[in-house]
Motif scaffolding. Structure first.
Motif, PDB file in Angstrom:
ATOM      1  N   HIS A  63      57.310  29.100  33.215  1.00  0.00           N
ATOM      2  CA  HIS A  63      56.418  30.192  32.799  1.00  0.00           C
ATOM      3  C   HIS A  63      54.954  29.779  32.936  1.00  0.00           C
ATOM      4  N   GLU A  64      54.649  28.544  32.532  1.00  0.00           N
ATOM      5  CA  GLU A  64      53.272  28.065  32.616  1.00  0.00           C
ATOM      6  C   GLU A  64      52.803  27.964  34.070  1.00  0.00           C
ATOM      7  N   LEU A  65      53.693  27.623  34.979  1.00  0.00           N
ATOM      8  CA  LEU A  65      53.312  27.553  36.392  1.00  0.00           C
ATOM      9  C   LEU A  65      53.201  28.935  37.024  1.00  0.00           C
ATOM     10  N   ARG A  66      54.026  29.864  36.533  1.00  0.00           N
ATOM     11  CA  ARG A  66      54.033  31.196  37.153  1.00  0.00           C
ATOM     12  C   ARG A  66      52.690  31.910  36.939  1.00  0.00           C
ATOM     13  N   THR A  67      52.083  31.717  35.768  1.00  0.00           N
ATOM     14  CA  THR A  67      50.833  32.428  35.481  1.00  0.00           C
ATOM     15  C   THR A  67      49.688  32.012  36.414  1.00  0.00           C
ATOM     16  N   PRO A  68      49.365  30.727  36.528  1.00  0.00           N
ATOM     17  CA  PRO A  68      48.269  30.373  37.464  1.00  0.00           C
ATOM     18  C   PRO A  68      48.605  30.664  38.920  1.00  0.00           C
ATOM     19  N   LEU A  69      49.872  30.534  39.294  1.00  0.00           N
ATOM     20  CA  LEU A  69      50.243  30.874  40.668  1.00  0.00           C
ATOM     21  C   LEU A  69      49.997  32.362  40.942  1.00  0.00           C
ATOM     22  N   SER A  70      50.341  33.195  39.961  1.00  0.00           N
ATOM     23  CA  SER A  70      50.108  34.642  40.133  1.00  0.00           C
ATOM     24  C   SER A  70      48.612  34.938  40.257  1.00  0.00           C
ATOM     25  N   VAL A  71      47.792  34.244  39.443  1.00  0.00           N
ATOM     26  CA  VAL A  71      46.347  34.453  39.512  1.00  0.00           C
ATOM     27  C   VAL A  71      45.805  34.008  40.876  1.00  0.00           C
ATOM     28  N   LEU A  72      46.269  32.832  41.331  1.00  0.00           N
ATOM     29  CA  LEU A  72      45.809  32.332  42.626  1.00  0.00           C
ATOM     30  C   LEU A  72      46.190  33.288  43.750  1.00  0.00           C
ATOM     31  N   LEU A  73      47.421  33.737  43.744  1.00  0.00           N
ATOM     32  CA  LEU A  73      47.846  34.669  44.796  1.00  0.00           C
ATOM     33  C   LEU A  73      47.028  35.965  44.743  1.00  0.00           C
ATOM     34  N   GLY A  74      46.774  36.461  43.523  1.00  0.00           N
ATOM     35  CA  GLY A  74      45.964  37.684  43.419  1.00  0.00           C
ATOM     36  C   GLY A  74      44.550  37.490  43.912  1.00  0.00           C
ATOM     37  N   CYS A  75      43.946  36.335  43.590  1.00  0.00           N
ATOM     38  CA  CYS A  75      42.583  36.063  44.057  1.00  0.00           C
ATOM     39  C   CYS A  75      42.529  35.958  45.583  1.00  0.00           C
ATOM     40  N   ILE A  76      43.527  35.240  46.163  1.00  0.00           N
ATOM     41  CA  ILE A  76      43.546  35.083  47.615  1.00  0.00           C
ATOM     42  C   ILE A  76      43.673  36.439  48.296  1.00  0.00           C
ATOM     43  N   GLN A  77      44.518  37.297  47.781  1.00  0.00           N
ATOM     44  CA  GLN A  77      44.688  38.622  48.377  1.00  0.00           C
ATOM     45  C   GLN A  77      43.394  39.440  48.257  1.00  0.00           C
ATOM     46  N   THR A  78      42.713  39.305  47.104  1.00  0.00           N
ATOM     47  CA  THR A  78      41.463  40.051  46.906  1.00  0.00           C
ATOM     48  C   THR A  78      40.373  39.551  47.842  1.00  0.00           C
ATOM     49  N   LEU A  79      40.288  38.206  47.984  1.00  0.00           N
ATOM     50  CA  LEU A  79      39.265  37.639  48.876  1.00  0.00           C
ATOM     51  C   LEU A  79      39.512  38.028  50.322  1.00  0.00           C
ATOM     52  N   ARG A  80      40.747  38.185  50.685  1.00  0.00           N
ATOM     53  CA  ARG A  80      41.051  38.615  52.053  1.00  0.00           C
ATOM     54  C   ARG A  80      40.837  40.121  52.240  1.00  0.00           C
ATOM     55  N   GLY A  81      40.788  40.827  51.122  1.00  0.00           N
ATOM     56  CA  GLY A  81      40.671  42.276  51.219  1.00  0.00           C
ATOM     57  C   GLY A  81      39.304  42.791  50.824  1.00  0.00           C
ATOM     58  N   SER A  82      39.227  43.438  49.693  1.00  0.00           N
ATOM     59  CA  SER A  82      38.008  44.142  49.284  1.00  0.00           C
ATOM     60  C   SER A  82      36.836  43.219  49.008  1.00  0.00           C
ATOM     61  N   ALA A  83      37.065  41.965  48.647  1.00  0.00           N
ATOM     62  CA  ALA A  83      35.952  41.052  48.333  1.00  0.00           C
ATOM     63  C   ALA A  83      35.568  40.170  49.510  1.00  0.00           C
ATOM     64  N   ARG A  84      36.003  40.528  50.701  1.00  0.00           N
ATOM     65  CA  ARG A  84      35.732  39.684  51.867  1.00  0.00           C
ATOM     66  C   ARG A  84      34.228  39.565  52.121  1.00  0.00           C
ATOM     67  N   ASP A  85      33.484  40.639  51.917  1.00  0.00           N
ATOM     68  CA  ASP A  85      32.041  40.627  52.210  1.00  0.00           C
ATOM     69  C   ASP A  85      31.210  40.701  50.943  1.00  0.00           C
ATOM     70  N   ASP A  86      31.775  40.317  49.798  1.00  0.00           N
ATOM     71  CA  ASP A  86      31.057  40.389  48.520  1.00  0.00           C
ATOM     72  C   ASP A  86      30.861  38.972  47.988  1.00  0.00           C
ATOM     73  N   PRO A  87      29.662  38.370  48.197  1.00  0.00           N
ATOM     74  CA  PRO A  87      29.434  36.985  47.748  1.00  0.00           C
ATOM     75  C   PRO A  87      29.580  36.811  46.239  1.00  0.00           C
ATOM     76  N   GLU A  88      29.103  37.775  45.460  1.00  0.00           N
ATOM     77  CA  GLU A  88      29.201  37.641  44.010  1.00  0.00           C
ATOM     78  C   GLU A  88      30.671  37.633  43.555  1.00  0.00           C
TER      79      GLU A  88
END
Length: 279
Positions: free
Chosen positions: A223-248
């Motif tokens: 359970h403890e590993l699943r939470t940070p992995l989920s956050v990392l995967l969500g961040c990576i998907q966001t950076l590849r998508g809508s936040a690709r050109d947003d430095p902040e």
């Protein structure tokens, strides 16, 4: 030789009487022959009794019942036979007491509780560990009044009715809950007297608790590993998508990813530390 030795005094008397002309020679010969025959019969009778007594005493050393021999002179030898029987009973009693004490001493030194039952499912022996677990006086009681567990009683009945052995696991709730793995085995034929069933109880409480702690720990770690992995995967998907050109947004997500990555690193270090401790 015994016949000659016993007949010799009478033969000497007869010879003396013949020499003094007090007895006819032919009569002396007949009388001497009769004395020898009588002595031979008497010696044979007593010798047969002695042989029978010797065989009887030798048979007493074996097992099973031994019939008292029929003697030609019971009045002279019956006290000897009675003494041999009393001595044999005394020796058997001493051996049984010695073996019983040795068995009890050996059982008492065993760390695990152990019970022995007779054919009627009555407790006939219990070592110190069993008395500490079940109370000071389990001997002489039916097993159902000592350990009221249906699975255990069913396993004992199976062995009593022909099974060679049985394994039963059950919980004992007094004074605290303890888990036992029980092995039941036959040690004597059904028609024998005394102990015929042995029950060995192995306390597996600590083992089962360790297994439960291990399974709970694995579940918590997952359970403890699943939470940070989920956050990392969500961040990576966001950076590849809508936040690709947003430095902040990228700076915020990179900081979040670093925090959760460090959390995962600490958790992995804890797991490696536990593994080294177990080794």
């Amino acid at each position: 030789w015994p016949v000659i030795a016993l007949s010799l005094p009478a033969l000497v008397v007869l010879t003396t009487l013949v020499a003094l002309d007090r007895l006819d020679g032919s009569f002396a010969i007949v009388a001497g022959f009769g004395v020898v025959v009588a002595m031979a019969l008497m010696v044979r009778s007593w010798h047969a009794d002695i042989v029978a007594i010797a065989e009887y005493i030798a048979a007493l050393h074996g097992s099973g019942a031994v019939n008292v021999p029929q003697l030609n002179h019971p009045g002279a030898f019956m006290p000897m036979l009675a003494g041999a029987r009393r001595l044999r009973r005394a020796i058997d009693g001493a051996l049984r007491r010695t073996m019983g004490e040795a068995d009890e001493s050996g059982l008492d030194n065993l760390p695990d509780p152990l019970l022995m039952l007779d054919q009627d499912r009555r407790v006939v022996r219990a070592n110190n560990a069993a008395r500490e677990l079940l109370g000071p006086n389990p001997v002489g009681r039916d097993l159902a009044s000592v350990l009221r567990n249906p699975a255990l009683l069913q396993g004992v009945d199976q062995v009593l009715h022909g099974a060679a052995k049985a394994n039963v696991e059950f919980s004992f709730h007094a004074p605290v809950e303890r888990n036992f793995s029980t092995r039941i085995a036959r040690i004597a034929p059904p028609e024998s007297e005394g102990p015929c069933i042995v029950i060995a109880l192995y306390d597996v409480t600590a083992i089962q608790r360790a297994e439960k702690m291990r399974s709970d720990f694995i579940a918590d770690a997952s359970h403890e590993l699943r939470t940070p992995l989920s956050v990392l995967l969500g961040c990576i998907q966001t950076l590849r998508g809508s936040a690709r050109d947003d430095p902040e947004a990228q700076a915020e997500f990179f900081g979040l990813m670093q925090g959760h990555a460090e959390r995962m690193s600490r958790l992995v270090d804890d797991l490696l530390s536990l593994s080294r401790i177990e080794l």
